[in-house]
Design a protein around this motif. Structure first.
Motif: not given
Ligand code: FAD
Length: 290
Positions: A22-27, A30-34, A47-49, A97-99, A105-108, A157-159, A174-176, A181-183
């Motif tokens: 099973a793949l963890p999902v929070a927001g 990242d996962l849904m576009p993949r 689903d950890l939400s 919307q993304i924020r 945790g998803g970023n990590l 393991e889970l975060i 800061s970022k370039v 926005a949306m970059v």
């Molecule tokens: C249009 C768009 C713009 C974006 N812009 C940015 C940006 O500007 N900067 C940026 O950094 N990112 C950006 N992202 C990427 C994304 O939004 C971030 O990385 C976000 O933090 C992912 O979080 P999530 O909760 O949606 O992760 P998810 O999609 O739910 O999960 C991402 C990964 O982390 C794993 N995971 C999630 N939670 C846990 C947990 N607790 N333990 C273990 N594994 C876990 C999942 O299995 C999956 O592999 C963007 C994405 C999109 C679609």
């Protein structure tokens, strides 16, 4: 595809152990576009939400504990006082919307070298709290990123959250990118002045196979600040010190040419970001701002 919905952290760990595929999902940002665009087809989603407390944070004396499912919108609104660079990085992520959906945790979990939280977690020397039915581990952020989109999590393991030291001095992120926005970052940089420890922390994003620490730049600046008694005498930083720091940050990068930028541009932009970030932080330090 099974949809597993734990209602507690213990249940999440048990489900993770019972369903190793099973793949963890929070927001899901990242996962849904993949899944939609890259053909990813997990047998189940975990689903950890809905796990209580995972979306919040706690004040733990000198540290903040931040739950893995805390969103960027919440971090931006709630953590600015004690974790200003993390709030700044949260502001730089995607769109509203993304924020609203995306979590730290998803970023990590994704561990993309371009993820906006990573430079801050390196600069502040955060610690990642991970857990499995075998027990808990605390992994320093500086040991968490192992390769492109590869982190130190074991398969079961889970975060659970992160421990971020409360800011004791100014911080910047800061970022370039190709627009404001949306970059995805072409390069990004974080610096934290740890005033109480008389130490500087750095983090580089999007300019190497993993997020990176500019170790030589940290050592150089720490030595100069101590030798010139800058911390206590609160003197302006001479230009050559800022320039040398920026050069060393730029030299720490391991960039490649790709469709977003050339390696040369990444190095150049990092030097500019580092020089500005240090000047802004030091100006705040002289004014007594945290
Ligand atoms: C249009 C768009 C713009 C974006 N812009 C940015 C940006 O500007 N900067 C940026 O950094 N990112 C950006 N992202 C990427 C994304 O939004 C971030 O990385 C976000 O933090 C992912 O979080 P999530 O909760 O949606 O992760 P998810 O999609 O739910 O999960 C991402 C990964 O982390 C794993 N995971 C999630 N939670 C846990 C947990 N607790 N333990 C273990 N594994 C876990 C999942 O299995 C999956 O592999 C963007 C994405 C999109 C679609």
């Amino acid at each position: 595809m099974d949809d597993l919905r734990p209602r507690s952290w213990g249940e999440a760990l048990a489900m993770r152990a019972a369903h190793p595929d099973a793949l963890p999902v929070a927001g899901g940002t990242d996962l849904m576009p993949r899944m939609n665009l890259a053909g990813l087809r997990p047998t189940a989603l975990l689903d950890l939400s809905r796990v209580p407390d995972l979306a919040g944070w706690e004040d733990r004396s000198a540290w903040l504990w931040i739950g893995a499912a805390m969103t960027y919108t919440a971090m931006l609104a709630e953590l600015g006082e004690h974790a200003p660079a993390l709030a700044a990085a949260s502001r730089a992520v995607g769109s509203p919307q993304i924020r609203n959906r995306g979590t730290i945790g998803g970023n990590l979990g994704t561990a993309s070298p371009a993820g906006d939280c990573h430079p801050v977690l390196l600069a502040t020397r955060a610690t990642i709290e991970v857990e499995s039915p075998r027990g808990q581990r605390l992994i320093p952020a500086r040991e968490f990123y192992l390769g492109p989109r590869r982190n130190a999590l074991a398969p079961d393991e889970l975060i659970r959250g992160l421990l971020v030291p409360k800011a004791t001095g100014p911080q910047q992120f800061s970022k370039v990118g190709v627009r404001n926005a949306m970059v995805i970052a072409v390069s990004s940089f974080a610096v934290a002045l740890h005033r109480d420890e008389r130490r500087v922390g750095t983090g580089i994003g999007s300019a190497g196979p993993t997020p990176l620490v500019a170790g030589a730049a940290e050592r150089y600046l720490n030595a100069e600040l101590t030798a010139g008694d800058y911390w206590d005498r609160k003197r302006p930083l001479p230009g050559p010190i800022t320039s040398r720091f920026a050069e060393l940050v730029s030299a720490a990068a391991e960039p490649i040419d790709d469709l977003r930028a050339t390696a040369g541009y990444r190095r150049h932009s990092l030097g500019v970001l580092a020089s500005r970030a240090l000047r802004w932080c030091w100006t705040d330090y002289l004014k007594g701002h945290r």
